[in-house]
Write an enzyme that holds these catalytic residues in place. Sequence first.
Site: not given
Length: 329
Positions: A117, A141
């Site tokens: 990501t 995250y």
Amino acid sequence: MAVLVTGGAGYIGSHMVWKLLDEGEEVVVIDRLSTGFEWAVPPEAELVVGDIADQDLVEATIARRNVDAIIHFAGSIIVPESVADPLSYYLNNTVKSRALIESAVRKGVPHFIFSSTAAVYGGKHGEPVTEDALTLPESPYGRSKLMTEMMLADVATAHPFAYTALRYFNVSGADPNGRTGQSTKGATHLIKVACETATGKRSSMDVYGTDYPTPDGTCIRDYIHVWDLVEAHYLALKRLRAGGESIVANCGYGKGYSVLQVIDAVKRVVGHDFEVNVSGRRAGDPARIVANADRARAEFGWGPRLDNIDTIVLDALRWEEALKRRNNG
Ligand code: UDP
């Protein structure tokens, strides 16, 4: 010989399964159906319901289907949720990935593609961001994904194993052929939320922060059509099978849209207004992040085909309508 897709019943994973089938590949999915749906896996692919950290199950599946490549999507993906519940992100994205990678090594699976990501970069970098930028994630995250990238790099040094980590920017839209889309309940991603509001599933939506240092004060992101994203995975798979070495590559278009610009696009494409409220900043959001995708172009010949915000929104809206019919019918 088959490709193992973890999280293949989920949003991006189900698009990957369709793409692989379109290309004539054999596909086996492992998904515990925590956020995905059994119906999202086409019948031509095998669905094994289970956890990616269940090493007996994963290793038996690899052996039974003669898996030569794993494409690993299973994981948790919501930045604010990771701020509120970091340990579940380190479990789902880091600890369970470790178990899966270990199964791959034990069974001699040579190729691995990992859903990473843009959140690994955080917000302190030049623009557009290249893969060589410092990784300073601003959320659990981002950190949970970066740790898995680090494990992959170490494993690829120690074992006959090559990986590609694709750092996704903001994935959105749906299969242009209408076969799958984002179906997750309680989704929080901007285009999904705006499409739910546009189609009446929500009565209104919020803009999280209008005081960022950007031209209109809202955050800027690089929205990439999910079909272009799964194409990048397929090209990366072909490159690994041809002997390509391990790499990390960005997947984005190099174009940024603000939250307000995205909402305007949804209103324009749907053809009517809907209620939008301004609220405070959301935890963990960098002000702007846009990709430099030169490496994906150079290494595996990827190029955007659907890089138009209206196309992304139209495909997302079509899927939202299809989902409404499915849930009503
Ligand atoms: N956003 C928003 N309202 C929403 C959902 C998202 O204003 O209902 C904003 C969010 O704060 C961020 C941008 O839209 O600035 C993209 O957020 P998203 O959750 O889609 O992706 P992220 O970049 O966090 O992965």
